[in-house]
Design an enzyme around this catalytic site. Structure first.
Site, PDB file in Angstrom:
ATOM      1  N   ASP A   1       0.937  -1.164  -0.006  1.00 32.95           N
ATOM      2  CA  ASP A   1       0.098  -0.084   0.268  1.00 32.95           C
ATOM      3  C   ASP A   1       0.888   1.235  -0.061  1.00 32.95           C
ATOM      4  O   ASP A   1       1.865   1.282   0.673  1.00 32.95           O
ATOM      5  CB  ASP A   1      -1.056   0.121   1.295  1.00 32.95           C
ATOM      6  CG  ASP A   1      -2.237   1.005   1.274  1.00 32.95           C
ATOM      7  OD1 ASP A   1      -3.144   0.620   1.005  1.00 32.95           O
ATOM      8  OD2 ASP A   1      -1.865   2.280   1.134  1.00 32.95           O
ATOM      9  N   ILE A   2       0.615   2.225  -0.812  1.00 31.75           N
ATOM     10  CA  ILE A   2       1.313   3.385  -0.807  1.00 31.75           C
ATOM     11  C   ILE A   2       1.236   4.253   0.377  1.00 31.75           C
ATOM     12  O   ILE A   2       2.164   4.986   0.681  1.00 31.75           O
ATOM     13  CB  ILE A   2       0.857   4.118  -2.305  1.00 31.75           C
ATOM     14  CG1 ILE A   2       2.134   5.421  -2.713  1.00 31.75           C
ATOM     15  CG2 ILE A   2      -0.564   5.163  -1.802  1.00 31.75           C
ATOM     16  CD1 ILE A   2       1.364   5.931  -4.071  1.00 31.75           C
TER      17      ILE A   2
ATOM     18  N   GLY B   1     -15.643   2.942   3.840  1.00 30.69           N
ATOM     19  CA  GLY B   1     -14.419   3.555   3.604  1.00 30.69           C
ATOM     20  C   GLY B   1     -13.712   3.418   2.271  1.00 30.69           C
ATOM     21  O   GLY B   1     -12.200   3.334   2.329  1.00 30.69           O
ATOM     22  N   GLN B   2     -14.337   2.616   1.309  1.00 34.66           N
ATOM     23  CA  GLN B   2     -13.825   2.336   0.099  1.00 34.66           C
ATOM     24  C   GLN B   2     -13.283   3.526  -0.729  1.00 34.66           C
ATOM     25  O   GLN B   2     -14.281   4.265  -0.930  1.00 34.66           O
ATOM     26  CB  GLN B   2     -14.708   1.429  -0.571  1.00 34.66           C
ATOM     27  CG  GLN B   2     -14.081   0.709  -1.842  1.00 34.66           C
ATOM     28  CD  GLN B   2     -14.899  -0.307  -2.670  1.00 34.66           C
ATOM     29  OE1 GLN B   2     -15.996  -0.700  -2.214  1.00 34.66           O
ATOM     30  NE2 GLN B   2     -14.167  -0.943  -3.617  1.00 34.66           N
TER      31      GLN B   2
ATOM     32  N   ASN C   1     -12.964  -3.043   2.530  1.00 39.76           N
ATOM     33  CA  ASN C   1     -13.996  -2.036   2.748  1.00 39.76           C
ATOM     34  C   ASN C   1     -14.965  -1.912   1.520  1.00 39.76           C
ATOM     35  O   ASN C   1     -14.443  -2.396   0.300  1.00 39.76           O
ATOM     36  CB  ASN C   1     -13.071  -0.665   2.647  1.00 39.76           C
ATOM     37  CG  ASN C   1     -12.029  -0.712   4.025  1.00 39.76           C
ATOM     38  OD1 ASN C   1     -12.481  -1.074   4.946  1.00 39.76           O
ATOM     39  ND2 ASN C   1     -10.953  -0.005   3.578  1.00 39.76           N
TER      40      ASN C   1
ATOM     41  N   HIS D   1     -10.377  -5.172  -3.357  1.00 40.98           N
ATOM     42  CA  HIS D   1      -8.947  -5.639  -2.809  1.00 40.98           C
ATOM     43  C   HIS D   1      -9.220  -5.905  -1.407  1.00 40.98           C
ATOM     44  O   HIS D   1     -10.137  -5.432  -0.667  1.00 40.98           O
ATOM     45  CB  HIS D   1      -8.007  -4.441  -2.829  1.00 40.98           C
ATOM     46  CG  HIS D   1      -8.644  -2.980  -2.341  1.00 40.98           C
ATOM     47  ND1 HIS D   1      -9.439  -2.327  -3.074  1.00 40.98           N
ATOM     48  CD2 HIS D   1      -8.468  -2.580  -1.257  1.00 40.98           C
ATOM     49  CE1 HIS D   1      -9.862  -1.373  -2.701  1.00 40.98           C
ATOM     50  NE2 HIS D   1      -9.303  -1.160  -1.505  1.00 40.98           N
ATOM     51  N   LEU D   2      -8.226  -6.894  -1.012  1.00 34.23           N
ATOM     52  CA  LEU D   2      -8.153  -7.210   0.607  1.00 34.23           C
ATOM     53  C   LEU D   2      -6.726  -6.476   0.797  1.00 34.23           C
ATOM     54  O   LEU D   2      -5.883  -6.246   0.415  1.00 34.23           O
ATOM     55  CB  LEU D   2      -8.077  -8.867   0.390  1.00 34.23           C
ATOM     56  CG  LEU D   2      -8.986  -9.559   0.698  1.00 34.23           C
ATOM     57  CD1 LEU D   2      -9.604  -9.784  -0.751  1.00 34.23           C
ATOM     58  CD2 LEU D   2      -8.336 -11.076   1.125  1.00 34.23           C
ATOM     59  N   HIS D   3      -7.110  -6.007   2.287  1.00 33.30           N
ATOM     60  CA  HIS D   3      -6.164  -5.039   2.869  1.00 33.30           C
ATOM     61  C   HIS D   3      -5.436  -6.249   3.693  1.00 33.30           C
ATOM     62  O   HIS D   3      -6.305  -6.887   4.596  1.00 33.30           O
ATOM     63  CB  HIS D   3      -6.098  -4.202   3.841  1.00 33.30           C
ATOM     64  CG  HIS D   3      -6.919  -2.835   3.100  1.00 33.30           C
ATOM     65  ND1 HIS D   3      -6.198  -1.773   2.728  1.00 33.30           N
ATOM     66  CD2 HIS D   3      -7.923  -2.515   2.487  1.00 33.30           C
ATOM     67  CE1 HIS D   3      -6.887  -0.680   2.278  1.00 33.30           C
ATOM     68  NE2 HIS D   3      -8.129  -1.460   2.017  1.00 33.30           N
TER      69      HIS D   3
HETATM   70  P1  AMP Z   1      -9.764   1.387   0.367  1.00 28.68           P
HETATM   71  O1  AMP Z   1     -10.094   2.593   1.132  1.00 28.68           O
HETATM   72  O2  AMP Z   1     -10.164   0.180   0.803  1.00 28.68           O
HETATM   73  O3  AMP Z   1     -10.509   1.343  -1.208  1.00 28.68           O
HETATM   74  O4  AMP Z   1      -8.338   1.123   0.083  1.00 28.68           O
HETATM   75  C1  AMP Z   1      -7.578   2.011  -1.109  1.00 28.68           C
HETATM   76  C2  AMP Z   1      -6.101   1.697  -0.582  1.00 28.68           C
HETATM   77  O5  AMP Z   1      -5.356   1.758  -1.954  1.00 28.68           O
HETATM   78  C3  AMP Z   1      -5.425   2.941   0.321  1.00 28.68           C
HETATM   79  O6  AMP Z   1      -4.856   2.126   1.615  1.00 28.68           O
HETATM   80  C4  AMP Z   1      -4.363   3.484  -0.575  1.00 28.68           C
HETATM   81  O7  AMP Z   1      -3.490   4.061   0.694  1.00 28.68           O
HETATM   82  C5  AMP Z   1      -4.039   2.486  -1.516  1.00 28.68           C
HETATM   83  N1  AMP Z   1      -3.535   3.116  -2.811  1.00 28.68           N
HETATM   84  C6  AMP Z   1      -4.145   4.225  -3.435  1.00 28.68           C
HETATM   85  N2  AMP Z   1      -3.372   4.401  -4.543  1.00 28.68           N
HETATM   86  C7  AMP Z   1      -2.279   3.496  -4.334  1.00 28.68           C
HETATM   87  C8  AMP Z   1      -1.237   3.228  -5.395  1.00 28.68           C
HETATM   88  N3  AMP Z   1      -0.925   4.044  -6.466  1.00 28.68           N
HETATM   89  N4  AMP Z   1      -0.422   2.369  -5.081  1.00 28.68           N
HETATM   90  C9  AMP Z   1      -0.592   1.482  -3.932  1.00 28.68           C
HETATM   91  N5  AMP Z   1      -1.454   1.549  -3.045  1.00 28.68           N
HETATM   92  C10 AMP Z   1      -2.406   2.618  -3.271  1.00 28.68           C
END
Ligand code: AMP
Ligand code: ZN
Length: 114
Positions: free
Chosen positions: A30-31, A93-94, A87, A100-102
């Site tokens: 994650d960034i 909070g999406q 999410n 995607h899975l965190h």
């Molecule tokens: P969500 O809130 O569940 O949709 O999570 C989206 C996640 O994507 C967040 O934790 C962001 O930090 C992550 N994210 C957004 N852009 C990027 C990217 N370019 N590379 C890696 N992670 C990202």
């Protein structure tokens, strides 16, 4: 879905720290990590949210959980423990509308789901 961020990442059109790839999924750091380990596990197939998955996707959904299992073992946090989060939509909070899975870990995680 050319404009989708995670489709672009899965297609290697955007640089990420990739940690795992197979025919059905990719996983990358994650960034904006919320924990020492924060990896996103993403199906190559574009499903906007978990609500868009159907019975036809049951094997894919199971596969994503097994990828999390594998990565947790490979990076050495399986025994200590970790958390998987999906999410969904606004109140969930999406922010990125490609399923995607965190995978979160590397420190004790309290239960403050916000
Ligand atoms: P969500 O809130 O569940 O949709 O999570 C989206 C996640 O994507 C967040 O934790 C962001 O930090 C992550 N994210 C957004 N852009 C990027 C990217 N370019 N590379 C890696 N992670 C990202
Ligand atoms: Zn997508």
């Amino acid at each position: 879905m050319d404009a989708c961020l995670f489709c672009q990442i899965a297609n290697r059109e955007r640089p990420v720290k990739m940690v795992y790839e197979d025919e059905q999924s990719v996983a990358f750091e994650d960034i904006n990590p919320k924990a020492p380990v924060h990896i996103l596990i993403v199906p190559r197939q574009h499903l906007a949210t978990i609500l868009d998955a159907t019975q036809a996707d049951d094997r894919l959904l199971g596969h994503l959980l097994l990828v999390a299992n594998l990565i947790a073992k490979q990076i050495g946090i399986a025994e200590r423990g970790f958390r998987l989060v999906i999410n969904c939509n606004s109140e969930g909070g999406q922010a990125v509308f490609h399923l995607h899975l965190h995978l979160l870990g590397g420190r004790p995680l309290s239960w403050h789901p916000a």
